[in-house]
Write a protein that holds these residues in place. Structure first.
Motif, PDB file in Angstrom:
ATOM      1  N   GLY A  74       0.818  -1.206   0.000  1.00 47.85           N
ATOM      2  CA  GLY A  74       0.000   0.000   0.000  1.00 47.85           C
ATOM      3  C   GLY A  74       0.848   1.251   0.000  1.00 47.85           C
ATOM      4  N   ASP A  75       1.930   1.240   0.769  1.00 44.06           N
ATOM      5  CA  ASP A  75       2.833   2.386   0.830  1.00 44.06           C
ATOM      6  C   ASP A  75       3.577   2.564  -0.483  1.00 44.06           C
ATOM      7  OD1 ASP A  75       4.171   4.524   1.964  1.00 44.06           O
ATOM      8  OD2 ASP A  75       5.752   3.284   2.822  1.00 44.06           O
ATOM      9  N   ALA A  76       3.960   1.436  -1.098  1.00 45.75           N
ATOM     10  CA  ALA A  76       4.731   1.503  -2.341  1.00 45.75           C
ATOM     11  C   ALA A  76       3.888   1.967  -3.517  1.00 45.75           C
ATOM     12  CB  ALA A  76       5.333   0.128  -2.644  1.00 45.75           C
ATOM     13  N   THR A  77       2.658   1.507  -3.591  1.00 50.31           N
ATOM     14  CA  THR A  77       1.806   1.843  -4.744  1.00 50.31           C
ATOM     15  C   THR A  77       0.969   3.086  -4.538  1.00 50.31           C
ATOM     16  OG1 THR A  77      -0.041   0.487  -3.935  1.00 50.31           O
ATOM     17  CG2 THR A  77       1.616  -0.613  -5.310  1.00 50.31           C
ATOM     18  N   GLN A  78       0.779   3.474  -3.260  1.00 48.28           N
ATOM     19  CA  GLN A  78      -0.097   4.613  -2.930  1.00 48.28           C
ATOM     20  C   GLN A  78      -1.504   4.403  -3.503  1.00 48.28           C
ATOM     21  OE1 GLN A  78       1.425   7.949  -1.339  1.00 48.28           O
ATOM     22  NE2 GLN A  78       2.350   6.085  -0.587  1.00 48.28           N
ATOM     23  N   SER A  79      -1.937   3.129  -3.508  1.00 42.27           N
ATOM     24  CA  SER A  79      -3.250   2.790  -4.051  1.00 42.27           C
ATOM     25  C   SER A  79      -4.195   2.390  -2.923  1.00 42.27           C
ATOM     26  CB  SER A  79      -3.134   1.633  -5.056  1.00 42.27           C
ATOM     27  OG  SER A  79      -4.405   1.152  -5.417  1.00 42.27           O
ATOM     28  N   ILE A  80      -5.327   3.056  -2.827  1.00 45.28           N
ATOM     29  CA  ILE A  80      -6.305   2.748  -1.793  1.00 45.28           C
ATOM     30  C   ILE A  80      -6.911   1.361  -2.012  1.00 45.28           C
ATOM     31  CG2 ILE A  80      -8.277   3.755  -3.017  1.00 45.28           C
ATOM     32  CD1 ILE A  80      -7.588   3.921   0.773  1.00 45.28           C
ATOM     33  N   ILE A  81      -6.891   0.887  -3.265  1.00 45.26           N
ATOM     34  CA  ILE A  81      -7.415  -0.452  -3.569  1.00 45.26           C
ATOM     35  C   ILE A  81      -6.609  -1.515  -2.833  1.00 45.26           C
ATOM     36  CG2 ILE A  81      -7.900  -2.134  -5.384  1.00 45.26           C
ATOM     37  CD1 ILE A  81      -9.693   0.321  -5.428  1.00 45.26           C
ATOM     38  N   VAL A  82      -5.301  -1.292  -2.719  1.00 45.88           N
ATOM     39  CA  VAL A  82      -4.439  -2.235  -2.012  1.00 45.88           C
ATOM     40  C   VAL A  82      -4.808  -2.276  -0.527  1.00 45.88           C
ATOM     41  CG1 VAL A  82      -2.061  -2.754  -1.336  1.00 45.88           C
ATOM     42  CG2 VAL A  82      -2.549  -1.969  -3.654  1.00 45.88           C
ATOM     43  N   ILE A  83      -5.138  -1.123   0.037  1.00 47.83           N
ATOM     44  CA  ILE A  83      -5.567  -1.063   1.430  1.00 47.83           C
ATOM     45  C   ILE A  83      -6.873  -1.839   1.604  1.00 47.83           C
ATOM     46  CG2 ILE A  83      -6.264   0.446   3.319  1.00 47.83           C
ATOM     47  CD1 ILE A  83      -3.329   0.688   2.602  1.00 47.83           C
ATOM     48  N   TYR A  84      -7.804  -1.630   0.681  1.00 43.09           N
ATOM     49  CA  TYR A  84      -9.073  -2.363   0.738  1.00 43.09           C
ATOM     50  C   TYR A  84      -8.836  -3.876   0.678  1.00 43.09           C
ATOM     51  CZ  TYR A  84     -11.391   2.098  -0.444  1.00 43.09           C
ATOM     52  OH  TYR A  84     -11.850   3.397  -0.450  1.00 43.09           O
ATOM     53  N   LEU A  85      -7.946  -4.289  -0.235  1.00 44.82           N
ATOM     54  CA  LEU A  85      -7.668  -5.710  -0.418  1.00 44.82           C
ATOM     55  C   LEU A  85      -6.940  -6.297   0.788  1.00 44.82           C
ATOM     56  CD1 LEU A  85      -7.485  -8.312  -2.115  1.00 44.82           C
ATOM     57  CD2 LEU A  85      -5.376  -7.410  -3.119  1.00 44.82           C
ATOM     58  N   GLY A  86      -5.897  -5.604   1.248  1.00 47.16           N
ATOM     59  CA  GLY A  86      -5.087  -6.129   2.340  1.00 47.16           C
ATOM     60  C   GLY A  86      -5.810  -6.123   3.679  1.00 47.16           C
ATOM     61  N   PHE A  87      -6.067  -4.923   4.185  1.00 51.93           N
ATOM     62  CA  PHE A  87      -6.693  -4.813   5.506  1.00 51.93           C
ATOM     63  C   PHE A  87      -8.153  -5.242   5.461  1.00 51.93           C
ATOM     64  CE2 PHE A  87      -8.518  -2.985   9.268  1.00 51.93           C
ATOM     65  CZ  PHE A  87      -7.491  -2.935  10.192  1.00 51.93           C
ATOM     66  N   GLY A  88      -8.885  -4.782   4.434  1.00 50.93           N
ATOM     67  CA  GLY A  88     -10.313  -5.042   4.375  1.00 50.93           C
ATOM     68  C   GLY A  88     -10.666  -6.481   4.062  1.00 50.93           C
ATOM     69  N   VAL A  89     -10.211  -6.972   2.917  1.00 47.55           N
ATOM     70  CA  VAL A  89     -10.601  -8.314   2.473  1.00 47.55           C
ATOM     71  C   VAL A  89      -9.837  -9.408   3.223  1.00 47.55           C
ATOM     72  CG1 VAL A  89     -10.701  -9.898   0.504  1.00 47.55           C
ATOM     73  CG2 VAL A  89     -11.261  -7.483   0.190  1.00 47.55           C
ATOM     74  N   LEU A  90      -8.504  -9.402   3.126  1.00 50.42           N
ATOM     75  CA  LEU A  90      -7.714 -10.477   3.750  1.00 50.42           C
ATOM     76  C   LEU A  90      -7.769 -10.403   5.275  1.00 50.42           C
ATOM     77  CD1 LEU A  90      -4.567 -10.572   1.412  1.00 50.42           C
ATOM     78  CD2 LEU A  90      -6.689 -11.906   1.281  1.00 50.42           C
ATOM     79  N   GLY A  91      -7.599  -9.194   5.820  1.00 51.93           N
ATOM     80  CA  GLY A  91      -7.661  -9.043   7.274  1.00 51.93           C
ATOM     81  C   GLY A  91      -9.023  -9.417   7.823  1.00 51.93           C
ATOM     82  N   GLY A  92     -10.083  -8.981   7.146  1.00 53.88           N
ATOM     83  CA  GLY A  92     -11.434  -9.306   7.589  1.00 53.88           C
ATOM     84  C   GLY A  92     -11.708 -10.792   7.546  1.00 53.88           C
ATOM     85  N   LEU A  93     -11.340 -11.448   6.457  1.00 55.04           N
ATOM     86  CA  LEU A  93     -11.528 -12.901   6.351  1.00 55.04           C
ATOM     87  C   LEU A  93     -10.760 -13.634   7.446  1.00 55.04           C
ATOM     88  CD1 LEU A  93     -11.266 -13.510   2.486  1.00 55.04           C
ATOM     89  CD2 LEU A  93     -13.299 -13.867   3.904  1.00 55.04           C
ATOM     90  N   GLY A  94      -9.503 -13.253   7.657  1.00 51.83           N
ATOM     91  CA  GLY A  94      -8.681 -13.906   8.676  1.00 51.83           C
ATOM     92  C   GLY A  94      -9.277 -13.771  10.065  1.00 51.83           C
ATOM     93  N   ALA A  95      -9.745 -12.570  10.392  1.00 56.54           N
ATOM     94  CA  ALA A  95     -10.358 -12.342  11.700  1.00 56.54           C
ATOM     95  C   ALA A  95     -11.626 -13.171  11.854  1.00 56.54           C
ATOM     96  CB  ALA A  95     -10.669 -10.858  11.883  1.00 56.54           C
TER      97      ALA A  95
END
Length: 427
Positions: free
Chosen positions: A94-115
């Protein structure tokens, strides 16, 4: 052959520890503060909605896997890997690409599923060791889930670079995200090693003769039949309504506090402590109401939650009218306690009304109410903003919203009264 197992409270402690870290996905408000320098608050806010949705889906998929005989150790391992990947991707990529989509995918999708996977596995496993204390164990476990983001949020805020100036005053947020991901991986994998479900027919010595087993399950009901019962839908609606009340104060906690006591604008540390009282006493309330569920039963507990919410809204309004910081503090304590009664009540309710056999599958469907409730908070915010835009004072707009929330809790009480125990229940 008798199953070898640890003392059941060891499983409870391990479950709390796992949920402390699984609950970090609820700390997005704190974790995202440095990111305001990169993305707009409105764009970042969608991460909370996404993580809520995929948390519910993770719990649902985890329940389906258990239904098909998959060991909870697999669910916990999957949860650990997903949360690690989620925080790492959101941080470095997310920091490297500066893309909010990456934040959605990482924290939102993967983090949410894992939790969701970890949450479902822990509750279904640990609750099985406490057939005599369903309310209490739900409260203890969910206390961990609730305060994890608060505790880690304080640590995170103290070490991360706030990015409010060009001077580096702490660690990059991406590095902090990676560190949190590593901790999630280690702790949840440890849970995968230690936690397990009790053998079928497990009982607690002496509990079967207790006259105080208010939380003992009525019967085992599969998902298809559960969804046909009015008790499920009345409880589902109750949970949505009271969750909206709690989330509304959490979401609007800071602006409400500064509107009530304007001097708090000049005391950010004091403001943070006062607003944090809702989270602290939310954790305390989960244990209190969980134990209450066991002692006095489901209906009195649900009605007390509604009553305390109505009282808390009244105290907040009083604080806004008087400008008293003491009254504001009391109101946030009562609100936190009230909100703490929601999740353990619905968790214990599912076990009581529909039994332990299908608990892992049934519980995620009940927790889907959180997703609907999260959209309810957006409606509450829209109403408050609309009132203020229409010419009403900020204080006046909040008072109207809080009064509306109290009415919502009154409606929730009606649904609680409508819940009837099944005709097959023997108690």
């Amino acid at each position: 052959m008798e199953q070898k197992h640890l003392n059941r409270w060891v499983y409870a402690i391990m479950g709390v520890l796992v949920l402390l870290f699984a609950g970090l996905v609820y700390g997005w408000t704190t974790f995202s503060k440095p990111l305001n320098a990169i993305w707009t608050p409105s764009a970042l806010t969608w991460t909370s909605t996404i993580v809520m949705a995929f948390f519910c889906l993770g719990g649902f998929f985890g329940g389906q896997m258990q239904k098909k005989g998959v060991n909870i150790k697999v669910n916990l391992t999957l949860g650990a890997i997903l949360m690690f990947a989620g925080f790492t991707i959101a941080g470095f990529l997310g920091d490297a690409t500066q893309s909010i989509i990456v934040i959605y995918l990482g924290f939102g999708v993967l983090g949410g599923l894992g939790a969701g996977f970890a949450y479902n596995a822990v509750l279904s496993a640990v609750s099985g060791w406490f057939p005599d204390k369903q309310g209490l164990i739900s409260g203890v476990l969910l206390m961990g889930f609730g305060i994890g983001s608060f505790i880690m949020g304080l640590i995170y805020a103290s070490v991360v670079n706030p990015m409010t100036s060009e001077e580096s005053t702490g660690l990059p947020w991406s590095t902090c995200f990676f560190g949190i991901g590593i901790l999630c991986l280690i702790i949840i994998l440890l849970g995968a090693i230690l936690l397990k479900k009790p053998a079928p027919g497990y009982t607690v010595a002496g509990a079967e003769n207790s006259k105080k087993q208010k939380s003992a399950p009525y019967e085992d009901v599969d998902t298809a039949h559960m969804l046909k019962r009015s008790s499920f839908w009345f409880m589902f609606i109750w949970a949505i309504l009271v969750s909206v009340a709690g989330l509304a104060v959490v979401f609007l906690g800071t602006p409400i506090a500064t509107a009530a006591v304007p001097t708090l604008n000049d005391a950010p540390s004091t403001l943070a402590i006062i607003v944090g009282l809702v989270s602290i006493f939310n954790g305390v309330g989960r244990i209190i109401f969980g134990g209450m569920f066991d002692k006095i039963g489901y209906k009195p507990t649900l009605l007390i939650v509604c009553g305390m919410f109505i009282i808390s809204m009244g105290i907040i309004i009083l604080a806004m009218v008087t400008g008293s910081m003491l009254i504001l503090i009391i109101s946030y304590i009562v609100t936190g306690l009230s909100y703490g009664g929601v999740t353990p009540s619905q968790s214990a309710f599912v076990n009581k009304f529909y039994g332990a056999k299908y608990y892992a599958v049934n519980l995620p469907l009940m927790t889907m109410n959180l997703l609907i409730a999260s959209f309810g908070t957006k409606l509450v915010n829209a109403v408050q903003t609309g009132l203020e835009t229409g010419g009403m004072t900020k204080t006046g707009s909040y008072i109207v919203v809080l009064a509306g929330v109290a009415v919502i809790c009154l409606i929730a009480a009606v649904f609680a009264i409508m819940i009837k125990k099944p005709k097959t229940a023997g108690n």
